[in-house]
Scaffold this active site. Structure first.
Site, PDB file in Angstrom:
ATOM      1  N   ARG A  79       0.859  -1.197   0.000  1.00 55.33           N
ATOM      2  CA  ARG A  79       0.000   0.000   0.000  1.00 55.33           C
ATOM      3  C   ARG A  79       0.891   1.242   0.000  1.00 55.33           C
ATOM      4  O   ARG A  79       1.680   1.429   0.929  1.00 55.33           O
ATOM      5  CB  ARG A  79      -0.905   0.003   1.230  1.00 55.33           C
ATOM      6  CG  ARG A  79      -1.698   1.293   1.394  1.00 55.33           C
ATOM      7  CD  ARG A  79      -2.647   1.223   2.597  1.00 55.33           C
ATOM      8  NE  ARG A  79      -3.337   2.478   2.793  1.00 55.33           N
ATOM      9  CZ  ARG A  79      -3.146   3.297   3.834  1.00 55.33           C
ATOM     10  NH1 ARG A  79      -2.299   2.984   4.793  1.00 55.33           N
ATOM     11  NH2 ARG A  79      -3.807   4.427   3.913  1.00 55.33           N
ATOM     12  N   HIS A 123      -3.213  10.937   0.944  1.00 59.25           N
ATOM     13  CA  HIS A 123      -2.599  10.734   2.266  1.00 59.25           C
ATOM     14  C   HIS A 123      -2.014  12.080   2.699  1.00 59.25           C
ATOM     15  O   HIS A 123      -0.814  12.232   2.880  1.00 59.25           O
ATOM     16  CB  HIS A 123      -1.545   9.622   2.188  1.00 59.25           C
ATOM     17  CG  HIS A 123      -1.209   8.991   3.508  1.00 59.25           C
ATOM     18  ND1 HIS A 123      -1.311   7.622   3.745  1.00 59.25           N
ATOM     19  CD2 HIS A 123      -0.772   9.515   4.665  1.00 59.25           C
ATOM     20  CE1 HIS A 123      -0.936   7.348   4.984  1.00 59.25           C
ATOM     21  NE2 HIS A 123      -0.595   8.479   5.566  1.00 59.25           N
ATOM     22  N   GLU A 168      -7.270   8.281   6.756  1.00 62.75           N
ATOM     23  CA  GLU A 168      -7.509   8.901   8.064  1.00 62.75           C
ATOM     24  C   GLU A 168      -8.025  10.343   7.969  1.00 62.75           C
ATOM     25  O   GLU A 168      -7.375  11.285   8.437  1.00 62.75           O
ATOM     26  CB  GLU A 168      -6.231   8.876   8.904  1.00 62.75           C
ATOM     27  CG  GLU A 168      -5.745   7.483   9.207  1.00 62.75           C
ATOM     28  CD  GLU A 168      -4.599   7.458  10.216  1.00 62.75           C
ATOM     29  OE1 GLU A 168      -4.097   8.532  10.597  1.00 62.75           O
ATOM     30  OE2 GLU A 168      -4.217   6.349  10.638  1.00 62.75           O
ATOM     31  N   ASN A 289      -7.000   1.549  10.355  1.00 61.91           N
ATOM     32  CA  ASN A 289      -5.681   1.782  10.940  1.00 61.91           C
ATOM     33  C   ASN A 289      -5.849   1.800  12.445  1.00 61.91           C
ATOM     34  O   ASN A 289      -6.711   2.512  12.970  1.00 61.91           O
ATOM     35  CB  ASN A 289      -5.107   3.139  10.512  1.00 61.91           C
ATOM     36  CG  ASN A 289      -4.747   3.193   9.036  1.00 61.91           C
ATOM     37  OD1 ASN A 289      -4.855   2.201   8.321  1.00 61.91           O
ATOM     38  ND2 ASN A 289      -4.314   4.367   8.588  1.00 61.91           N
ATOM     39  N   TYR A 291      -3.592   2.087  16.093  1.00 63.30           N
ATOM     40  CA  TYR A 291      -2.336   2.256  16.828  1.00 63.30           C
ATOM     41  C   TYR A 291      -2.534   2.149  18.336  1.00 63.30           C
ATOM     42  O   TYR A 291      -1.749   1.503  19.006  1.00 63.30           O
ATOM     43  CB  TYR A 291      -1.681   3.608  16.473  1.00 63.30           C
ATOM     44  CG  TYR A 291      -1.118   3.595  15.073  1.00 63.30           C
ATOM     45  CD1 TYR A 291       0.142   3.071  14.816  1.00 63.30           C
ATOM     46  CD2 TYR A 291      -1.876   4.037  13.997  1.00 63.30           C
ATOM     47  CE1 TYR A 291       0.654   3.005  13.525  1.00 63.30           C
ATOM     48  CE2 TYR A 291      -1.374   3.981  12.694  1.00 63.30           C
ATOM     49  CZ  TYR A 291      -0.107   3.460  12.469  1.00 63.30           C
ATOM     50  OH  TYR A 291       0.384   3.382  11.197  1.00 63.30           O
ATOM     51  N   GLU A 352      -3.072  -0.213   8.303  1.00 65.71           N
ATOM     52  CA  GLU A 352      -1.877   0.192   9.052  1.00 65.71           C
ATOM     53  C   GLU A 352      -1.918  -0.351  10.459  1.00 65.71           C
ATOM     54  O   GLU A 352      -2.969  -0.346  11.109  1.00 65.71           O
ATOM     55  CB  GLU A 352      -1.752   1.727   9.173  1.00 65.71           C
ATOM     56  CG  GLU A 352      -1.415   2.434   7.892  1.00 65.71           C
ATOM     57  CD  GLU A 352      -1.316   3.951   8.066  1.00 65.71           C
ATOM     58  OE1 GLU A 352      -1.006   4.426   9.181  1.00 65.71           O
ATOM     59  OE2 GLU A 352      -1.569   4.650   7.073  1.00 65.71           O
TER      60      GLU A 352
HETATM   61  C1  FCB Z   1      -0.895   7.186  10.808  1.00 65.83           C
HETATM   62  C2  FCB Z   1      -0.610   7.777   9.443  1.00 65.83           C
HETATM   63  C3  FCB Z   1       0.723   7.368   8.874  1.00 65.83           C
HETATM   64  C4  FCB Z   1       1.806   7.340   9.938  1.00 65.83           C
HETATM   65  C5  FCB Z   1       1.350   6.528  11.126  1.00 65.83           C
HETATM   66  C6  FCB Z   1       2.406   6.407  12.212  1.00 65.83           C
HETATM   67  O1  FCB Z   1      -1.805   7.993  11.472  1.00 65.83           O
HETATM   68  O2  FCB Z   1      -1.615   7.370   8.532  1.00 65.83           O
HETATM   69  O3  FCB Z   1       1.046   8.255   7.838  1.00 65.83           O
HETATM   70  O4  FCB Z   1       2.174   8.609  10.271  1.00 65.83           O
HETATM   71  O5  FCB Z   1       0.204   7.118  11.661  1.00 65.83           O
END
Ligand code: FCB
Length: 444
Positions: A79, A123, A168, A289, A291, A352
């Site tokens: 991607r 992006h 995002e 995504n 995190y 992600e």
């Molecule tokens: C996400 C973004 C990506 C990168 C990661 C760590 O929010 O999509 O570009 O910065 O975080």
């Protein structure tokens, strides 16, 4: 290391993700014009190390080496994002042939290696010329985005295997236009709501434009963060619900045909009669995504302009970004999406997931990153549990292939499976690269 990872279904896609501004460099070559990130990074005080994406990983010139790294990893898909200011430098008018040619070469070299190209159209690197006309605050930008999508799909529609319209949009709206910590650096708080609506409208128009030019699946990528309530009052619960609506539902409910959740302080006059139908154009994939979770309570300051307060979560280990590591959050958000949207939920692709640590090259020239291996191992187990609980997930993409330009953190946060020395551009695969390669190869 712990027990071997459970089996994933045959056909599950293992991939990695990157984005244009974070890796390409070559910001003024072959007709590319400035994006909002070129402008923002030149504004003193915006990026912690004062850096820019002018060179980044020099991927524009070294893409063949990077595709070889992808092939060595054995990924089924890659991607990447397409830089709008390369393809359509001023955000309007005909395509810049040299800009499209770069992605044409990249796509063909991926296909030559048996890797599926997965393209994100936006992006965060809006052409500066469009920002000068209001950026995503201007309704016209949605139409411009659909035109740009057509230019790209006209050239690559036969070869890209999965299209992602926006990356995002919540982060772009809140960091870029709400708080001003990302480009374009506007600080409008809830007056940034038109940015949500115009991105979503652009998404819907682009889905329709893409359909005419490609038979491949189309989706949108959202960032999700399970809310961890910090407090026990009704006000705390209301604050948590408000934050959840903003972060997790604002960019999902309308796309899946539910209209907007109630967001305090927003101006509904931005939304025209037929917009919600356009935004709800059927999609084939939801990019997720993940995190970290977010701690939320009621604002302690009665004059706070926001209806919530974010609270650091100290009961979790953290990455070098200070982000809490909570694999269960991935299980929670996936099963939550499944519960909430039921049959309206398209197949999910985890577009992600990853972590930053202070990875260094040792005296033997190696880069050992056991924390990243543990992070990925934990998150893949959580993902597997969610799939066993009935969530349809088709693939997982590690963020990121390479250490790269991490937005306002510049080059200080390393997320790559491959270490990059930004002075020499030397690439060194980390322990996690070998771990992921073995996992993909069925040897883990
Ligand atoms: C996400 C973004 C990506 C990168 C990661 C760590 O929010 O999509 O570009 O910065 O975080």
């Amino acid at each position: 290391m712990s027990a071997p990872l459970p089996e994933f279904p045959a056909g599950f896609t293992w991939g990695v993700s990157t984005s244009a501004y974070q890796i390409e460099g070559a910001t003024s070559e072959d007709g590319r014009q400035p994006s909002i990130w070129d402008t923002f990074t030149r504004t003193p005080g915006t990026v912690v190390d004062g850096s820019t994406g002018d060179v980044a990983c020099d991927h524009y010139h070294r893409y063949a080496e990077d595709v070889a790294l992808l092939a060595g990893l054995g990924v089924g898909a890659y991607r990447f994002s397409i830089a709008w200011p390369r393809v359509q430098p001023d955000g309007t008018g005909p395509a810049n042939p040299d800009g499209l040619a770069f992605y044409d070469r990249l796509v063909d070299s991926l296909l030559d290696r048996g890797i599926d190209p997965v393209a994100t159209l936006f992006h965060w690197d809006l052409p500066q010329a469009l920002e000068d006309k209001g950026g995503w605050l201007a309704r016209d930008t949605a139409g411009r985005f659909a035109d740009y999508a057509s230019l790209v799909a006209g050239r690559l529609g036969d070869r890209v295997k999965l299209w992602i319209t926006l990356n995002e949009p919540f982060v772009h709206m809140s960091f870029g236009y709400g708080l001003g910590v990302h480009a374009p650096g506007r600080q409008q708080l809830f007056d940034a709501f038109p940015v949500a609506h115009h991105q979503l409208l652009g998404h819907g128009l682009a889905v329709t434009a893409l359909r005419a030019l490609t038979g491949s699946p189309i989706g949108i990528t959202n960032n999700y963060s399970p809310v961890r309530l910090q407090g026990s009052t009704d006000a705390d619960r209301a604050a948590a619900a408000a934050y959840d609506a903003l972060h997790n539902r604002l960019f999902t409910d309308p796309v899946l045909g539910r209209g907007y959740p109630e967001i305090p302080g927003t101006d509904p006059s931005t939304v025209h009669a037929s917009d919600l139908d356009i935004i709800a154009a059927p999609i084939d994939a939801l990019g997720v995504n993940y995190y970290n979770p977010t701690g939320v309570r009621a604002p302690s300051d009665p004059d706070s302009p926001l209806p919530f307060e974010l609270v650091p979560l100290d009961s979790y280990p953290t990455t070098s970004f200070g982000w809490p590591v909570d694999p269960d959050g991935l299980h929670e958000l996936l099963t939550g999406l499944h519960r909430e949207y039921g049959d309206d939920l398209p197949p999910i692709h985890i577009t992600e997931g990853g972590c930053s640590y202070e990875d260094t090259i040792d005296a033997h020239g190696r880069c050992d990153d056991p924390e990243r291996v543990a992070y990925l191992d934990g998150h893949l187990r959580a993902l597997h549990r969610a799939m066993a609980d009935g969530v349809d997930v088709r693939g997982y993409y590690v963020w990121s292939l390479l250490d790269n330009f991490e937005w306002a953190e510049g080059y200080t946060k390393r997320f790559g499976l491959v270490h990059v020395d930004f002075d020499t551009q030397s690439r060194t695969p980390k322990t996690s690269y070998a771990w992921y390669r073995d996992l993909i190869d069925g040897r883990a």
